[in-house]
Design a protein around this motif. Sequence first.
Motif, mmCIF file in Angstrom:
data_model
loop_
_atom_site.group_PDB
_atom_site.id
_atom_site.type_symbol
_atom_site.label_atom_id
_atom_site.label_comp_id
_atom_site.label_asym_id
_atom_site.label_seq_id
_atom_site.Cartn_x
_atom_site.Cartn_y
_atom_site.Cartn_z
ATOM 1 N N TYR A 47 15.712 14.679 0.145
ATOM 2 C CA TYR A 47 15.273 13.437 0.762
ATOM 3 C C TYR A 47 14.370 12.633 -0.161
ATOM 4 C CZ TYR A 47 16.701 15.655 5.162
ATOM 5 O OH TYR A 47 17.401 16.278 6.164
ATOM 6 N N CYS A 48 14.533 11.347 -0.111
ATOM 7 C CA CYS A 48 13.648 10.413 -0.775
ATOM 8 C C CYS A 48 12.685 9.845 0.258
ATOM 9 C CB CYS A 48 14.468 9.289 -1.418
ATOM 10 S SG CYS A 48 13.493 7.976 -2.175
ATOM 11 N N ALA A 49 11.438 9.623 -0.144
ATOM 12 C CA ALA A 49 10.443 9.108 0.785
ATOM 13 C C ALA A 49 9.522 8.108 0.106
ATOM 14 C CB ALA A 49 9.619 10.256 1.377
ATOM 15 N N LEU A 50 8.965 7.212 0.908
ATOM 16 C CA LEU A 50 8.023 6.195 0.457
ATOM 17 C C LEU A 50 6.763 6.315 1.290
ATOM 18 C CD1 LEU A 50 7.361 3.495 -1.090
ATOM 19 C CD2 LEU A 50 8.456 2.316 0.834
ATOM 20 N N GLY A 51 5.598 6.304 0.644
ATOM 21 C CA GLY A 51 4.373 6.440 1.406
ATOM 22 C C GLY A 51 3.120 6.132 0.629
ATOM 23 N N SER B 268 0.803 -1.216 0.000
ATOM 24 C CA SER B 268 0.000 0.000 0.000
ATOM 25 C C SER B 268 0.841 1.273 0.000
ATOM 26 C CB SER B 268 -0.991 0.046 1.172
ATOM 27 O OG SER B 268 -1.954 -0.992 1.053
ATOM 28 N N ASN B 269 2.129 1.150 0.163
ATOM 29 C CA ASN B 269 3.022 2.300 0.076
ATOM 30 C C ASN B 269 3.594 2.332 -1.337
ATOM 31 O OD1 ASN B 269 3.951 3.498 3.114
ATOM 32 N ND2 ASN B 269 2.843 1.550 3.048
ATOM 33 N N ASN B 270 2.780 2.790 -2.267
ATOM 34 C CA ASN B 270 3.094 2.717 -3.686
ATOM 35 C C ASN B 270 3.544 4.035 -4.294
ATOM 36 O OD1 ASN B 270 2.400 -0.052 -3.848
ATOM 37 N ND2 ASN B 270 0.230 0.491 -3.995
ATOM 38 N N TYR B 271 3.895 4.968 -3.460
ATOM 39 C CA TYR B 271 4.325 6.268 -3.938
ATOM 40 C C TYR B 271 5.693 6.602 -3.378
ATOM 41 C CZ TYR B 271 -0.580 6.485 -5.124
ATOM 42 O OH TYR B 271 -1.814 6.202 -5.634
ATOM 43 N N MET B 272 6.544 7.073 -4.247
ATOM 44 C CA MET B 272 7.848 7.549 -3.840
ATOM 45 C C MET B 272 7.978 8.996 -4.278
ATOM 46 S SD MET B 272 10.391 4.284 -4.442
ATOM 47 C CE MET B 272 11.708 5.072 -3.502
ATOM 48 N N ALA B 273 8.685 9.756 -3.484
ATOM 49 C CA ALA B 273 8.766 11.179 -3.744
ATOM 50 C C ALA B 273 10.109 11.749 -3.329
ATOM 51 C CB ALA B 273 7.649 11.914 -3.004
ATOM 52 N N TRP B 274 10.383 12.902 -3.871
ATOM 53 C CA TRP B 274 11.553 13.671 -3.488
ATOM 54 C C TRP B 274 11.110 14.947 -2.799
ATOM 55 C CZ3 TRP B 274 16.456 12.013 -3.583
ATOM 56 C CH2 TRP B 274 16.775 10.948 -4.433
ATOM 57 N N PHE B 275 11.702 15.217 -1.670
ATOM 58 C CA PHE B 275 11.495 16.446 -0.929
ATOM 59 C C PHE B 275 12.846 17.114 -0.733
ATOM 60 C CE2 PHE B 275 7.863 13.891 0.076
ATOM 61 C CZ PHE B 275 6.822 14.771 0.319
ATOM 62 N N GLY C 123 14.651 8.449 3.597
ATOM 63 C CA GLY C 123 16.071 8.205 3.493
ATOM 64 C C GLY C 123 16.831 9.173 4.377
ATOM 65 N N GLN C 124 18.134 9.027 4.392
ATOM 66 C CA GLN C 124 18.968 9.865 5.251
ATOM 67 C C GLN C 124 19.228 11.240 4.659
ATOM 68 O OE1 GLN C 124 20.091 7.669 3.148
ATOM 69 N NE2 GLN C 124 21.940 8.512 2.203
ATOM 70 N N GLY C 125 18.958 11.400 3.390
ATOM 71 C CA GLY C 125 19.172 12.664 2.716
ATOM 72 C C GLY C 125 20.526 12.742 2.039
#
Length: 123
Positions: free
Chosen positions: A95-99, A30-37, A114-116
């Motif tokens: 940062y990379c993130a999964l959600g 269900s965590n099918n989105y990855m993003a960059w912040f 991620g750690q950034g």
Amino acid sequence: QVQLVESGGGSVQAGGSLRLSCAASAYIYSNNYMAWFRQRPGKEREGIASIYTAGGDTFYAESMKGRFTISQDYAKMTVYLQMNNLEPEDTAMYYCALGTDGLALRLSRYRHWGQGTQVTVST
């Protein structure tokens, strides 16, 4: 435990390009989105772009359209951020993130980070 590891950051002169990578150890159901912040010094974390990993659909923050491009290699569980024509204002921790965002760059929907990787753009 999922792990996200960013790489590709560094120092670059204004006008240059960088390609960031984020490798995931596994995807969570269900965590099918990855993003960059990114988080610039003294400012709040802001969304750049997101991708629906199951289909490849992408979404960009309005202010990020044009110079930044998100992509993925699903088989490698890796997402990329191509950054072109960088400016000093782009200096930040990325940062990379999964959600479970749904392609809206909602910070609260990203629980795995991620750690950034630091990006510094000089004149």
